[in-house]
Design a protein around this motif. Sequence first.
Motif, PDB file in Angstrom:
ATOM      1  N   ALA A  74      -2.296   7.350  -3.980  1.00  0.00           N
ATOM      2  CA  ALA A  74      -1.645   6.056  -4.219  1.00  0.00           C
ATOM      3  C   ALA A  74      -0.905   6.074  -5.558  1.00  0.00           C
ATOM      4  CB  ALA A  74      -2.684   4.935  -4.193  1.00  0.00           C
ATOM      5  N   LYS A 117       0.836  -1.201   0.000  1.00  0.00           N
ATOM      6  CA  LYS A 117       0.000   0.000   0.000  1.00  0.00           C
ATOM      7  C   LYS A 117       0.869   1.247   0.000  1.00  0.00           C
ATOM      8  CE  LYS A 117      -4.543  -0.599   2.062  1.00  0.00           C
ATOM      9  NZ  LYS A 117      -5.378  -0.364   3.226  1.00  0.00           N
ATOM     10  N   ARG A 177       2.198   8.158  -5.185  1.00  0.00           N
ATOM     11  CA  ARG A 177       3.269   7.416  -4.494  1.00  0.00           C
ATOM     12  C   ARG A 177       3.952   6.457  -5.462  1.00  0.00           C
ATOM     13  NH1 ARG A 177      -0.459   6.773  -0.183  1.00  0.00           N
ATOM     14  NH2 ARG A 177      -0.826   4.579  -0.688  1.00  0.00           N
ATOM     15  N   LEU A 178       3.121   5.741  -6.188  1.00  0.00           N
ATOM     16  CA  LEU A 178       3.662   4.733  -7.091  1.00  0.00           C
ATOM     17  C   LEU A 178       4.554   5.365  -8.166  1.00  0.00           C
ATOM     18  CD1 LEU A 178       3.643   1.738  -7.823  1.00  0.00           C
ATOM     19  CD2 LEU A 178       1.600   2.133  -9.190  1.00  0.00           C
ATOM     20  N   GLY A 215       2.249   2.121  -3.231  1.00  0.00           N
ATOM     21  CA  GLY A 215       1.312   2.789  -4.127  1.00  0.00           C
ATOM     22  C   GLY A 215       0.219   1.898  -4.681  1.00  0.00           C
ATOM     23  N   LEU A 216       0.127   0.666  -4.191  1.00  0.00           N
ATOM     24  CA  LEU A 216      -0.961  -0.188  -4.667  1.00  0.00           C
ATOM     25  C   LEU A 216      -2.273   0.252  -4.020  1.00  0.00           C
ATOM     26  CD1 LEU A 216       1.473  -2.005  -5.519  1.00  0.00           C
ATOM     27  CD2 LEU A 216      -0.081  -3.917  -5.203  1.00  0.00           C
ATOM     28  N   LYS A 217      -3.308   0.342  -4.832  1.00  0.00           N
ATOM     29  CA  LYS A 217      -4.605   0.769  -4.310  1.00  0.00           C
ATOM     30  C   LYS A 217      -5.315  -0.423  -3.673  1.00  0.00           C
ATOM     31  CE  LYS A 217      -5.326   4.364  -7.754  1.00  0.00           C
ATOM     32  NZ  LYS A 217      -6.157   4.812  -8.874  1.00  0.00           N
TER      33      LYS A 217
END
Lengths: 379, 261
Positions: free
Chosen positions: B98, A291, B101-102, A294-296
């Motif tokens: 998110a 998470k 961030r990624l 960056g995983l939703k």
Amino acid sequence: MITTALRMLIGDKTKLLGLIFGVAFSTLLICQQVSIFAGLLGRASSVINDVRSADIWVMDPSVRTIDASYPMRDTELSRVRGVEGVAWAVPLFKSQVQVRTREGRLENAVILGVDDASLIGVPNEFLLGRVEDLALPDAIAINPAGFRLLFPGAELDVGRELELNDRRARIVAILDAAPAFAANLTIYTRYSLATTYTNPGRNVMSFIIARSGDGLSPEVVAQNITDRTGLKAVSSSAFRNESIMYIIENTGIPVSFGTVVVLGAIIGVAIVGLTFNQFIMENLKQYAALKAIGLKNRRLLAMTLWQAGFVCVIGYGLGLGAAVMFFRSTADVDALRGFYLLPEVAGGVAVLAAVIVLLSTLVSMRRVLTVDPATVFRG
Amino acid sequence: MSSTTIQHSQKHAPPSGSDAAVVCRSIEKSFGEGQARVRVLRGTDFDAKAGEMTFLVGPSGCGKTTLISIIGAILSCDDGDIRVLGDDLRRMRNGRLAEFRLDNFGFIFQQFNLLPALNAAENAAIPLVARGYSTRKAERVASEMLDKLGLGEHTRKIPAQLSGGQQQRVAIARALVHSPRIVICDEPTASLDAASGQRVMELLRDAAMDHERAVIVVTHDDRIFRFADRIAHMADGTISTVEQGKAEHSKTAVAPEDTTP
């Protein structure tokens, strides 16, 4: 991320085995129990199924199942034959009788007496002998399961003599009749002979089996018979369902099997739920890291669903395979004749397995969705 | 090389120059309710520029972790301004955060947080796979990164087969594999012995330092202060002092050659 999700799961072999075992166990147990239950219900209507040429059954109005008939007067046969739309109608005698071999083996049997002249009502599949042989003196035909019950270890053959209620009977044919609900041994003979093998009262005719005329539905003709004679007349399929419902409503069998099925589902949910929850808890920090990266939530949810789906497919496949093996290995066991894995049962259990896995993973999924990614910074 | 700018006591001051990768102004953050409410960040100002390695140091409980969580778009602040790469994080919704961030962050955690069932290449490839790379391509790029970090012969080993230092190098590869603009390291040497810690920091410096990338390191380990361009000391939820570091960066930036999905 599907590969990642599956690698996470496969990497923890102990839990993977536990999860698969849980689903497989439930699948096997439920498949086996439901199939045997369905087989038992099938036996409740096996005689109706075997009498293929008739599509209407006529009986005393009080009768609710093939296994409990109330004799009718022989004159009723003529009345039924006279009803419009009836192509033909013949008597059928059904009762139970004690059978003893020369070796002294005693068994209970279902005996069916068919019309002397036409022999309508006898199943078509003869393994040994011919239908015409039933016209011989003292001639009876029995099913293979019954033969093996009476003569354990012996090859199927004809010519052997039996004693039915102190009267001589000779096996002239082996026919492929399904075992009935009340007994594994089923005997077919002529109506007149059957009545002498038992001790019937004044009235002896258990049923009248009939055929609807061309272009007429059996339901309509059955209604005509009821209207004209006051007797109960139903189509074969209706009588089949009625006999099955009688078993369901008046015996403890559904409760017994249902309990095992429910227990199987509960055990499946418990094993899969606890193991999957443990798996998620042990990987919660890793999910939090994913998470943070960056995983939703949607993606993480998909990952856990893939893991659940993988467990479901493998577990169900193994459980189904084990159930198939069970029924294959018992295919030659006469006591289990007619018990086999129905495609409907396999399909239904597939849905149930999916529900079990989904229910089991709901709590775990919630943990994944609510885990705070900031926890990865807390040591 | 540009220098890290730490500004103190500038309440709601406008963000600094355009080269600032991270601009925090008057950040407020509290946890709990009522009497149990704890004010963790008290109007904290913090800047970090690209091309620099900024250390954030201070005693336990001073708010370092909260600050980097807010900078890393993992936690939201109660008040103040926070801009990362020119974007106002407070205006972004969770889903966008998110994605942000990624796309822009690489994280290195104290406990590595590698997936135990995945091998080094698979672990390092996660940000690329999450961005839509095919597994094969992502693992190839990740293997190249691991090779540059000296783990070329260990790409197929799972974390349990690697030493702590090697695991942290896998974490560094995972943090850098998608060429993020900002790398946040939380106590990267805390779980390592002194020699391994030094080695990891050298690799981090060599691999991560790039003129377009800001590296923020939270640490207690004063043995690695020599790697810092700037050291921001934090106490009681604010930056107390800032000192110039003595870093001599290797200018050899390491980044995957191909980062298109």
